[in-house]
Design an enzyme around this catalytic site. Structure first.
Site, PDB file in Angstrom:
ATOM      1  N   GLU A 129     -15.098 -30.204  15.151  1.00  0.00           N
ATOM      2  CA  GLU A 129     -14.804 -29.858  13.567  1.00  0.00           C
ATOM      3  C   GLU A 129     -15.785 -29.647  12.779  1.00  0.00           C
ATOM      4  O   GLU A 129     -15.731 -28.730  11.709  1.00  0.00           O
ATOM      5  CB  GLU A 129     -13.692 -30.834  13.134  1.00  0.00           C
ATOM      6  CG  GLU A 129     -13.126 -30.567  11.616  1.00  0.00           C
ATOM      7  CD  GLU A 129     -12.126 -29.017  11.687  1.00  0.00           C
ATOM      8  OE1 GLU A 129     -11.099 -29.116  12.455  1.00  0.00           O
ATOM      9  OE2 GLU A 129     -12.955 -28.279  10.999  1.00  0.00           O
ATOM     10  N   LYS A 205     -22.230 -20.767  12.919  1.00  0.00           N
ATOM     11  CA  LYS A 205     -20.814 -21.043  12.478  1.00  0.00           C
ATOM     12  C   LYS A 205     -19.934 -19.826  12.544  1.00  0.00           C
ATOM     13  O   LYS A 205     -18.743 -19.979  13.039  1.00  0.00           O
ATOM     14  CB  LYS A 205     -20.868 -21.755  11.082  1.00  0.00           C
ATOM     15  CG  LYS A 205     -21.742 -22.758  10.874  1.00  0.00           C
ATOM     16  CD  LYS A 205     -21.856 -23.439   9.454  1.00  0.00           C
ATOM     17  CE  LYS A 205     -22.626 -24.470   9.299  1.00  0.00           C
ATOM     18  NZ  LYS A 205     -23.456 -24.696   8.002  1.00  0.00           N
TER      19      LYS A 205
HETATM   20  N1  HSE Z   1     -27.699 -27.005   6.781  1.00  0.00           N
HETATM   21  C1  HSE Z   1     -26.438 -26.931   6.824  1.00  0.00           C
HETATM   22  C2  HSE Z   1     -25.906 -26.374   5.355  1.00  0.00           C
HETATM   23  C3  HSE Z   1     -25.816 -28.251   6.995  1.00  0.00           C
HETATM   24  O1  HSE Z   1     -26.512 -26.447   4.333  1.00  0.00           O
HETATM   25  O2  HSE Z   1     -24.875 -25.818   5.272  1.00  0.00           O
HETATM   26  C4  HSE Z   1     -24.187 -28.293   7.236  1.00  0.00           C
HETATM   27  O3  HSE Z   1     -24.008 -27.297   8.297  1.00  0.00           O
END
Ligand code: HSE
Length: 437
Positions: A129, A205
């Protein structure tokens, strides 16, 4: 019931946050799970004991393999990050029959297919998650809450650092480098901050979101990725004049021709809620055929917001430890034998609208030449503004919004426009999405 033993690998920003949330909310978590969750093992090369609760009674090592190989550990929590040795450790934990919780988007996006296949064979869970949008429970929402729907598209602000930079540049006129440094100090940025600003983190992501939305294998390498490092204050302000905000979006969409997966700066109408998501906050807009649009908002990075997602996964895994593996929620939302190999569309075939900024010598006929080229490519113009030349300059900025067209046609048009003698600089192109349902 016996307590569940956790082996925590990594005590950095997220690891430290997870350790502290588990300790602080232990009673409430036990009430939810029906048994205690105990961190019994920790692997960390470096950590700051002053920032952590009591480590008494915990086996601490700097060798993470001791954690994955210890028969007393039930759930391995991987918060080391990066591809290796995280991949090897997770595969070893699975081979040893342990369940895994990870916040590692790079690992899941790149090696998830291999990891989930191994977990399926072994009948163990791998929960992730925290890999997407930090504290927002977006994986659970798509995989479970929206299980009735055919997902049509997803558009998300899924990198907090990038959003923080764009917001500070717009609101305070701050320098790119200066804001990035602050994001690093606050623990938001990746170890390699080019992952944030060049869109690689968001692409990790997005690959995960596309997979659970459409039941396709993880295909990180197929995500079209463009960063924010070339966005100028001029473009931010022209976009505002036209009623838009520039956001760095991850977009995945099911079309008749295939599935789009793309990360790039995007103009979105300022009246959309998601256009007003600022700072380190993330938001994910999901369009389902039955539910319509749903929007999920929250902190996308930082110690405790990310720990919130990690601990929720630990709770989920602990609750179903004894459930028959065939009756658990599938890792990627669809049953393993029901995944499809739907084609991923190349960027040339993606259709979208565009914002164009041209620099032209102030002479008769330039606009006519430009509009003729666009017309030849069947590109219809929605709005056009010609600005006064800046003080002391002779070139004029021309800003256009177009209707929807394929990227291929737009690329051809841009090459022809740039070849005109009166066009004095590269054409700036930013894609535009209405995000209407
Ligand atoms: N480097 C990522 C961001 C951290 O700034 O969203 C969270 O995945």
């Amino acid at each position: 019931m016996n307590p569940v033993n956790i082996g925590l690998m990594g005590l950095g920003t997220v690891g430290g946050g997870t350790f502290n949330v588990l300790a602080r909310n232990a009673k409430e978590i036990t009430r939810r799970v029906g048994r205690e969750i105990n961190v019994t093992h920790v692997a960390a090369r470096e950590y700051n004991p002053d920032s952590l609760g009591s480590l008494e009674g915990i086996k601490i090592t700097d060798d993470a393999y001791q954690v994955v190989n210890d028969p007393d550990v039930d759930i391995v929590v991987e918060l080391i990050g990066g591809y290796e040795p995280a991949r090897d450790l997770v595969l070893k934990a699975i081979a040893n029959g342990k369940h895994v919780v990870t916040a590692n988007k790079a690992l899941i996006a790149k090696h998830g297919n291999e990891i989930f296949a191994a977990a399926h064979d072994k009948g163990v869970m791998v929960a992730f998650e925290a890999a997407v949008a930090g504290g927002i429970p977006i994986i659970k929402a798509i995989r479970e809450g929206l299980a009735a729907n055919q997902i049509e598209w997803i558009a998300g602000i899924i990198n907090g650092t990038g959003n923080f930079i764009l917001t500070e540049m717009r609101d305070k006129g701050r320098d790119f480098a200066d804001v990035l440094k602050e994001a690093q100090e606050l623990g938001y940025a990746e170890a390699d901050p080019t992952f944030d600003v060049e869109g690689i983190d968001a692409a990790h992501k997005l690959a995960i979101l596309a997979s659970i939305a459409f039941g396709i294998p993880l295909q990180f390498d197929a995500v079209f990725t463009e960063g924010i490092s070339r966005i100028t204050r001029e473009d931010v302000s022209y976009a505002e004049e036209l009623g838009y905000r520039i956001k760095h979006l991850g977009i995945t969409r099911r079309t008749d021709k295939g599935i789009e997966m793309r990360v790039h700066p995007t103009l979105i109408p300022e009246r959309r809620l998601i256009a007003n998501v600022d700072g380190v906050m993330n938001a994910v807009l999901v369009q389902g055929d039955a539910v319509g649009p749903t929007l999920y908002y929250g902190a996308g990075a930082g110690a405790e917001p990310t720990a919130s997602a990690v601990v929720a996964d630990i709770v989920d895994v602990a609750r179903v430890l004894t459930v028959d593996p065939e009756n658990r929620v599938p890792h990627l939302a669809f049953q393993t034998d029901a995944m499809t190999d739907t084609r991923v569309l190349g960027m040339d075939d993606v259709e979208t609208a565009y914002y164009l900024r041209l620099k032209a010598s102030d002479q008769p006929g330039v606009l006519a030449d430009v509009t003729r080229i666009l017309g030849d490519q069947q590109i219809s113009i929605e709005a056009i503004i010609q600005k006064e030349p800046p003080e002391g300059a002779t070139d004029v900025p021309i800003i256009m919004l177009t209707h929807t067209v394929t990227e291929r046609s737009m690329n051809d048009a841009i090459s022809r426009i740039e070849a005109l003698a009166a066009i004095t600089d590269e054409v700036v192109r930013i894609r535009v999405e209405s995000l209407g349902s």
